[in-house]
Design a protein around this motif. Structure first.
Motif, PDB file in Angstrom:
ATOM      1  N   VAL A  18      -0.491 -27.027-132.528  1.00 48.54           N
ATOM      2  CA  VAL A  18      -1.347 -28.552-132.396  1.00 48.54           C
ATOM      3  C   VAL A  18      -2.551 -28.372-133.688  1.00 48.54           C
ATOM      4  O   VAL A  18      -2.432 -29.736-133.927  1.00 48.54           O
ATOM      5  CB  VAL A  18      -2.458 -27.856-130.676  1.00 48.54           C
ATOM      6  N   GLN A  19      -2.311 -27.373-134.180  1.00 47.29           N
ATOM      7  CA  GLN A  19      -3.583 -27.453-135.832  1.00 47.29           C
ATOM      8  C   GLN A  19      -2.734 -28.360-136.876  1.00 47.29           C
ATOM      9  O   GLN A  19      -2.782 -29.017-137.371  1.00 47.29           O
ATOM     10  CB  GLN A  19      -3.800 -26.119-136.264  1.00 47.29           C
ATOM     11  N   ALA A  20      -0.837 -27.821-136.476  1.00 46.33           N
ATOM     12  CA  ALA A  20      -0.033 -28.660-137.622  1.00 46.33           C
ATOM     13  C   ALA A  20       0.018 -30.580-137.405  1.00 46.33           C
ATOM     14  O   ALA A  20      -0.819 -31.430-138.136  1.00 46.33           O
ATOM     15  CB  ALA A  20       1.404 -28.087-137.055  1.00 46.33           C
ATOM     16  N   SER A  22      -9.598 -20.899-147.276  1.00 48.96           N
ATOM     17  CA  SER A  22      -9.226 -20.115-146.349  1.00 48.96           C
ATOM     18  C   SER A  22     -10.016 -19.992-145.159  1.00 48.96           C
ATOM     19  O   SER A  22     -10.976 -19.831-144.716  1.00 48.96           O
ATOM     20  CB  SER A  22      -9.334 -18.715-147.594  1.00 48.96           C
ATOM     21  N   THR A  23      -9.273 -20.100-143.901  1.00 50.77           N
ATOM     22  CA  THR A  23     -10.014 -19.971-142.309  1.00 50.77           C
ATOM     23  C   THR A  23     -10.509 -18.696-142.548  1.00 50.77           C
ATOM     24  O   THR A  23     -11.441 -18.609-141.807  1.00 50.77           O
ATOM     25  CB  THR A  23      -9.318 -21.114-141.633  1.00 50.77           C
ATOM     26  N   GLY A  24      -9.846 -17.597-142.884  1.00 48.60           N
ATOM     27  CA  GLY A  24      -9.737 -16.401-142.853  1.00 48.60           C
ATOM     28  C   GLY A  24     -11.352 -16.348-143.357  1.00 48.60           C
ATOM     29  O   GLY A  24     -12.432 -15.547-142.676  1.00 48.60           O
ATOM     30  N   GLY A  29      -7.473  -9.690-132.744  1.00 47.30           N
ATOM     31  CA  GLY A  29      -6.929  -9.971-133.332  1.00 47.30           C
ATOM     32  C   GLY A  29      -6.041 -11.725-132.710  1.00 47.30           C
ATOM     33  O   GLY A  29      -4.815 -12.200-133.245  1.00 47.30           O
ATOM     34  N   GLU A  30      -6.615 -12.261-131.606  1.00 42.34           N
ATOM     35  CA  GLU A  30      -6.770 -13.503-131.755  1.00 42.34           C
ATOM     36  C   GLU A  30      -7.112 -14.469-132.484  1.00 42.34           C
ATOM     37  O   GLU A  30      -7.657 -14.485-133.513  1.00 42.34           O
ATOM     38  CB  GLU A  30      -7.544 -13.409-130.329  1.00 42.34           C
ATOM     39  N   LEU A  31      -6.524 -15.685-131.984  1.00 40.68           N
ATOM     40  CA  LEU A  31      -7.560 -16.763-133.294  1.00 40.68           C
ATOM     41  C   LEU A  31      -8.350 -17.676-132.642  1.00 40.68           C
ATOM     42  O   LEU A  31      -8.879 -18.026-130.540  1.00 40.68           O
ATOM     43  CB  LEU A  31      -5.670 -18.020-132.483  1.00 40.68           C
ATOM     44  N   ASP A  69      -4.581 -21.861-146.835  1.00 40.56           N
ATOM     45  CA  ASP A  69      -4.579 -20.283-146.563  1.00 40.56           C
ATOM     46  C   ASP A  69      -5.367 -19.462-144.854  1.00 40.56           C
ATOM     47  O   ASP A  69      -6.237 -19.932-145.292  1.00 40.56           O
ATOM     48  CB  ASP A  69      -5.501 -20.153-147.860  1.00 40.56           C
ATOM     49  N   GLY A  70      -4.055 -20.186-144.353  1.00 37.39           N
ATOM     50  CA  GLY A  70      -4.589 -19.732-142.571  1.00 37.39           C
ATOM     51  C   GLY A  70      -4.611 -20.554-141.802  1.00 37.39           C
ATOM     52  O   GLY A  70      -5.275 -20.192-140.926  1.00 37.39           O
ATOM     53  N   PHE A  71      -3.991 -21.546-142.954  1.00 39.55           N
ATOM     54  CA  PHE A  71      -4.242 -22.970-141.683  1.00 39.55           C
ATOM     55  C   PHE A  71      -3.250 -23.567-141.852  1.00 39.55           C
ATOM     56  O   PHE A  71      -3.441 -23.804-143.166  1.00 39.55           O
ATOM     57  CB  PHE A  71      -6.042 -23.745-141.442  1.00 39.55           C
ATOM     58  N   PRO A  72      -2.538 -25.186-141.276  1.00 40.34           N
ATOM     59  CA  PRO A  72      -2.632 -24.551-139.418  1.00 40.34           C
ATOM     60  C   PRO A  72      -1.971 -23.140-139.630  1.00 40.34           C
ATOM     61  O   PRO A  72      -1.110 -22.538-140.014  1.00 40.34           O
ATOM     62  CB  PRO A  72      -1.521 -25.772-139.129  1.00 40.34           C
ATOM     63  N   ARG A  73      -2.336 -22.579-137.997  1.00 42.59           N
ATOM     64  CA  ARG A  73      -1.942 -21.575-137.782  1.00 42.59           C
ATOM     65  C   ARG A  73      -0.889 -21.804-136.089  1.00 42.59           C
ATOM     66  O   ARG A  73      -0.385 -21.003-135.696  1.00 42.59           O
ATOM     67  CB  ARG A  73      -2.657 -20.773-137.499  1.00 42.59           C
ATOM     68  N   THR A  74      -1.364 -22.698-135.821  1.00 40.57           N
ATOM     69  CA  THR A  74      -0.496 -23.353-134.186  1.00 40.57           C
ATOM     70  C   THR A  74       0.127 -24.784-134.490  1.00 40.57           C
ATOM     71  O   THR A  74      -0.787 -25.360-134.928  1.00 40.57           O
ATOM     72  CB  THR A  74      -1.591 -23.283-133.283  1.00 40.57           C
TER      73      THR A  74
HETATM   74  P1  AMP Z   1      -7.109 -14.128-141.767  1.00 44.94           P
HETATM   75  O1  AMP Z   1      -8.170 -13.779-143.187  1.00 44.94           O
HETATM   76  O2  AMP Z   1      -6.103 -15.574-142.378  1.00 44.94           O
HETATM   77  O3  AMP Z   1      -5.707 -13.476-141.366  1.00 44.94           O
HETATM   78  O4  AMP Z   1      -8.097 -14.526-141.109  1.00 44.94           O
HETATM   79  C1  AMP Z   1      -8.228 -13.694-139.627  1.00 44.94           C
HETATM   80  C2  AMP Z   1      -8.986 -13.882-138.478  1.00 44.94           C
HETATM   81  O5  AMP Z   1      -9.307 -15.751-138.483  1.00 44.94           O
HETATM   82  C3  AMP Z   1      -7.386 -14.164-137.770  1.00 44.94           C
HETATM   83  O6  AMP Z   1      -7.316 -13.183-137.417  1.00 44.94           O
HETATM   84  C4  AMP Z   1      -7.964 -15.382-136.530  1.00 44.94           C
HETATM   85  O7  AMP Z   1      -8.970 -14.314-135.824  1.00 44.94           O
HETATM   86  C5  AMP Z   1      -9.041 -16.172-137.605  1.00 44.94           C
HETATM   87  N1  AMP Z   1      -8.144 -16.990-137.831  1.00 44.94           N
HETATM   88  C6  AMP Z   1      -7.951 -17.728-139.828  1.00 44.94           C
HETATM   89  N2  AMP Z   1      -7.293 -18.465-139.475  1.00 44.94           N
HETATM   90  C7  AMP Z   1      -7.412 -19.255-138.101  1.00 44.94           C
HETATM   91  C8  AMP Z   1      -7.225 -20.575-137.622  1.00 44.94           C
HETATM   92  N3  AMP Z   1      -6.206 -21.326-138.510  1.00 44.94           N
HETATM   93  N4  AMP Z   1      -6.523 -20.671-136.396  1.00 44.94           N
HETATM   94  C9  AMP Z   1      -7.341 -19.580-135.295  1.00 44.94           C
HETATM   95  N5  AMP Z   1      -7.978 -18.936-135.799  1.00 44.94           N
HETATM   96  C10 AMP Z   1      -8.179 -18.264-137.395  1.00 44.94           C
END
Ligand code: AMP
Length: 221
Positions: free
Chosen positions: A93-95, A32-34, A58-60, A86-91
């Protein structure tokens, strides 16, 4: 061939809950990237401060930083076979970055959309609480702990309300999802790698649909 299972869904759709269930029931590692960014933001480095600012808005986080982290984490031994992102890719470019990583790792990608009506997301997010020790996810509206405010498994630990799960932040995060992440659905659909799960039910119902869809797609044994 082993897979990279990509869980896609709006914030609050239940990606984390489902990824954790795949991990505990089938032993598939959950990346999980988050979670990784939340761990990182407590450090006293300039990068940690920047990550904190971005998350609080709330940005990336940038595609490059995020990808380096994923590449590093998935190069570990536990990710040699199938793993869940879980949480990647999210753009987009990441894909693209993930395509080349999958190639290097000799894996196929299966994307799963956990589809929740937008109206339900706000309550799921603002009601969410996490155990700081085991990461168990509760919801004060739909999955309350036995004792209010405390984890069932770690009764000495007070549950945490994520700082970006407030009503104001949820709006920003849902907008970020619509702009950046929704285009990925087209991307995976066009290449016939998108599975869709109706996520209107309970976590158990969703998990059962998820496991069935992955098995039918040979993504899990
Ligand atoms: P999440 O727990 O997946 O909702 O992620 C929490 C926060 O972490 C997001 O609102 C982003 O700021 C950052 N984040 C998580 N995953 C990514 C990602 N794949 N790319 C960019 N930022 C991320």
């Amino acid at each position: 061939m082993s897979r990279i299972v990509v869980l896609i869904g709006a914030p609050g759709a239940g990606k984390g809950t489902q990824a954790r269930l795949l991990q505990s029931r089938l032993g598939i590692p959950q990346i999980s990237t988050g979670d990784m960014f939340r761990e990182m933001k407590t450090a006293a480095t300039p990068l940690a401060k920047e990550v904190q600012r971005i998350m609080d808005a709330g940005e990336l986080v940038s595609d490059e930083i995020t990808f380096e982290m994923v590449k590093d984490r998935t190069s570990r031994e536990d990710c040699r076979a199938t793993y869940v992102l879980d949480g990647f890719p999210r753009t987009p470019v990441q894909a693209e970055m993930l395509e080349s990583l999958a190639k290097d790792q000799g894996k196929e990608i299966s994307a799963v959309l956990i589809d929740v009506p937008f109206e339900q997301l706000e309550q799921r997010l603002t009601g969410r609480r996490n155990c700081p020790v085991c990461g168990e996810i509760y919801n004060i509206y739909s999955k309350a702990p036995k004792v209010e405010g405390f984890c069932d498994l770690h009764p000495e630990e007070k549950l945490v309300h994520r700082s970006d799960d407030t009503t104001e932040m949820v709006k920003e995060r849902l907008e970020t999802y619509q702009v950046n992440t929704q285009p990925l659905l087209d991307y995976y659909e066009k290449s016939e790698r998108l599975l869709k799960i109706d996520a209107g039910g309970t976590p158990e119902e969703i998990y059962s649909a998820l496991e069935k869809a992955l098995a039918a797609n040979n993504a899990i044994a």
